[in-house]
Enzyme design. Sequence first.
Site, PDB file in Angstrom:
ATOM      1  N   LYS A  93       0.779  -1.205  -0.057  1.00  0.00           N
ATOM      2  CA  LYS A  93      -0.087  -0.120  -0.053  1.00  0.00           C
ATOM      3  C   LYS A  93       0.964   1.268   0.063  1.00  0.00           C
ATOM      4  CE  LYS A  93       0.711   0.997   4.747  1.00  0.00           C
ATOM      5  NZ  LYS A  93       1.378   2.144   5.237  1.00  0.00           N
ATOM      6  N   PRO A 148       9.402  -4.883   0.365  1.00  0.00           N
ATOM      7  CA  PRO A 148      10.428  -4.948   1.158  1.00  0.00           C
ATOM      8  C   PRO A 148       9.898  -4.838   2.466  1.00  0.00           C
ATOM      9  CG  PRO A 148      11.066  -3.399  -0.472  1.00  0.00           C
ATOM     10  CD  PRO A 148       9.556  -3.957  -0.822  1.00  0.00           C
ATOM     11  N   GLY A 177       7.219   0.724   5.373  1.00  0.00           N
ATOM     12  CA  GLY A 177       6.085   1.650   5.320  1.00  0.00           C
ATOM     13  C   GLY A 177       5.000   1.329   4.340  1.00  0.00           C
ATOM     14  N   GLY A 194       3.653  -4.494   4.006  1.00  0.00           N
ATOM     15  CA  GLY A 194       3.762  -6.043   3.614  1.00  0.00           C
ATOM     16  C   GLY A 194       3.316  -6.796   4.715  1.00  0.00           C
ATOM     17  N   GLY A 195       3.583  -6.564   5.921  1.00  0.00           N
ATOM     18  CA  GLY A 195       3.484  -7.677   6.918  1.00  0.00           C
ATOM     19  C   GLY A 195       1.952  -7.321   7.459  1.00  0.00           C
ATOM     20  N   SER A 196       1.290  -6.331   7.176  1.00  0.00           N
ATOM     21  CA  SER A 196      -0.099  -6.291   7.544  1.00  0.00           C
ATOM     22  C   SER A 196      -0.953  -7.106   6.521  1.00  0.00           C
ATOM     23  CB  SER A 196      -0.535  -4.735   7.570  1.00  0.00           C
ATOM     24  OG  SER A 196       0.241  -4.271   8.587  1.00  0.00           O
ATOM     25  N   SER A 197      -0.315  -7.113   5.135  1.00  0.00           N
ATOM     26  CA  SER A 197      -0.861  -7.378   4.113  1.00  0.00           C
ATOM     27  C   SER A 197      -1.289  -9.001   4.086  1.00  0.00           C
ATOM     28  CB  SER A 197      -0.411  -7.115   2.791  1.00  0.00           C
ATOM     29  OG  SER A 197      -1.048  -7.321   1.521  1.00  0.00           O
ATOM     30  N   ASP A 225      -2.950  -1.659  10.366  1.00  0.00           N
ATOM     31  CA  ASP A 225      -3.004  -1.317   9.026  1.00  0.00           C
ATOM     32  C   ASP A 225      -3.826  -2.925   8.428  1.00  0.00           C
ATOM     33  OD1 ASP A 225      -1.785   0.877   8.799  1.00  0.00           O
ATOM     34  OD2 ASP A 225      -0.168   0.248   8.169  1.00  0.00           O
TER      35      ASP A 225
HETATM   36  O1  C5P Z   1      -0.774  -1.280  14.985  1.00  0.00           O
HETATM   37  P1  C5P Z   1       0.784  -1.163  14.812  1.00  0.00           P
HETATM   38  O2  C5P Z   1       1.249  -2.821  15.300  1.00  0.00           O
HETATM   39  O3  C5P Z   1       1.149  -1.686  13.163  1.00  0.00           O
HETATM   40  O4  C5P Z   1       1.474  -0.289  15.312  1.00  0.00           O
HETATM   41  C1  C5P Z   1       3.113  -0.280  15.493  1.00  0.00           C
HETATM   42  C2  C5P Z   1       3.354   0.840  16.425  1.00  0.00           C
HETATM   43  O5  C5P Z   1       3.163   2.203  15.715  1.00  0.00           O
HETATM   44  C3  C5P Z   1       2.459   1.127  17.833  1.00  0.00           C
HETATM   45  O6  C5P Z   1       3.133   0.244  18.705  1.00  0.00           O
HETATM   46  C4  C5P Z   1       2.578   2.316  18.024  1.00  0.00           C
HETATM   47  O7  C5P Z   1       3.672   2.896  18.555  1.00  0.00           O
HETATM   48  C5  C5P Z   1       2.451   3.216  16.781  1.00  0.00           C
HETATM   49  N1  C5P Z   1       1.063   3.653  16.173  1.00  0.00           N
HETATM   50  C6  C5P Z   1       0.466   4.733  16.660  1.00  0.00           C
HETATM   51  N2  C5P Z   1      -0.564   4.938  16.072  1.00  0.00           N
HETATM   52  C7  C5P Z   1      -1.299   4.336  15.215  1.00  0.00           C
HETATM   53  C8  C5P Z   1      -0.574   3.354  14.583  1.00  0.00           C
HETATM   54  C9  C5P Z   1       0.539   2.906  15.014  1.00  0.00           C
HETATM   55  O8  C5P Z   1       1.310   5.151  17.622  1.00  0.00           O
HETATM   56  N3  C5P Z   1      -2.294   4.876  14.654  1.00  0.00           N
END
Ligand code: C5P
Length: 291
Positions: A11, A90, A94, A97-100, A129
């Site tokens: 994305k 990669p 950002g 990939g991991g979320s997908s 995501d």
């Molecule tokens: O949700 P995810 O595991 O992808 O988020 C990784 C880190 O990114 C969270 O632990 C948090 O520190 C930060 N984050 C955030 N606000 C969001 C999404 C992610 O602060 N809306």
Amino acid sequence: MRSVRIRCPAKLNLFLEVLGRRPDGYHELSTVMAPVELFDTLTVREAKGFVLEVDGPPLPGTNTVEKAYRAVAKRRKIPGVRARLVKGIPAGSGMGGGSSDAAAMIEALDELFDLGLDRHEVAAEIGSDVNFFLERGPALCTGRGEKVAPIASGPELHAVIYWPGFSLSTAAVYSRVREFLTRTPRIVIDFLNSFGREGPEKLRRVLFNRLEDAAFALHPELAALRARMEELLPYGARMTGSGSALYGLCASRAEAGRLAGRVRGEFAGFVAPARVVTREVAWRSRKSASS
Ligand code: C5P
């Protein structure tokens, strides 16, 4: 034995504003994400226990595919699986990939074992995501990113994506963002109006990512790379998500191929042209087979 194969797209965040920090430590977002045709591929079949083979460099951190399996196994009694993940996106760039991959694992298990899962409920537990990738097109995402509203888009769009080869920690980038928040956050309306009807030339004005300044503070060389990309590409360059991948939009596949060549000529690292998915489509091409 049946197997399921799912393509997992990357994305791009075309707009990302941070509205503030929440009591739970996450940040409230207003972001527009669009899938791009750059894929990992996940194949899942029934097996004993849980086995994951990754074709590509070792993945950083906890594997989201395994997390997804465990999250589903917590809710339903399911057999073990053997999963094979071919990485094309990669990791730590950002591009989601991991979320997908995690979204694909939830879908794969739901299909293979006919679980009738509330996929969005499982997705939200794995990462902010993951819900987006359960949909099939561009979306406005709010909350911590997990509330997904599909949106309409205008003309065909393509991107040139550049990943400089180092990863940024999402948590580290968010921990710096407070320094860069403004009193009046940017609203998404202008972006949505433009995205609904305009091509890359006009969209350039409304592409935005509040996390750029925080990422550039952590990695000043990324700011220089983005500045150089802006010179190389006709409609500007932005960072996606919490970085470190950068992208520029353009209007056609041919233009994206040409511009990717220009970027490759100058930068070391991963460079790829990719079509941006601008409306809901069935790119996830499933294959179930008996063997
Ligand atoms: O949700 P995810 O595991 O992808 O988020 C990784 C880190 O990114 C969270 O632990 C948090 O520190 C930060 N984050 C955030 N606000 C969001 C999404 C992610 O602060 N809306």
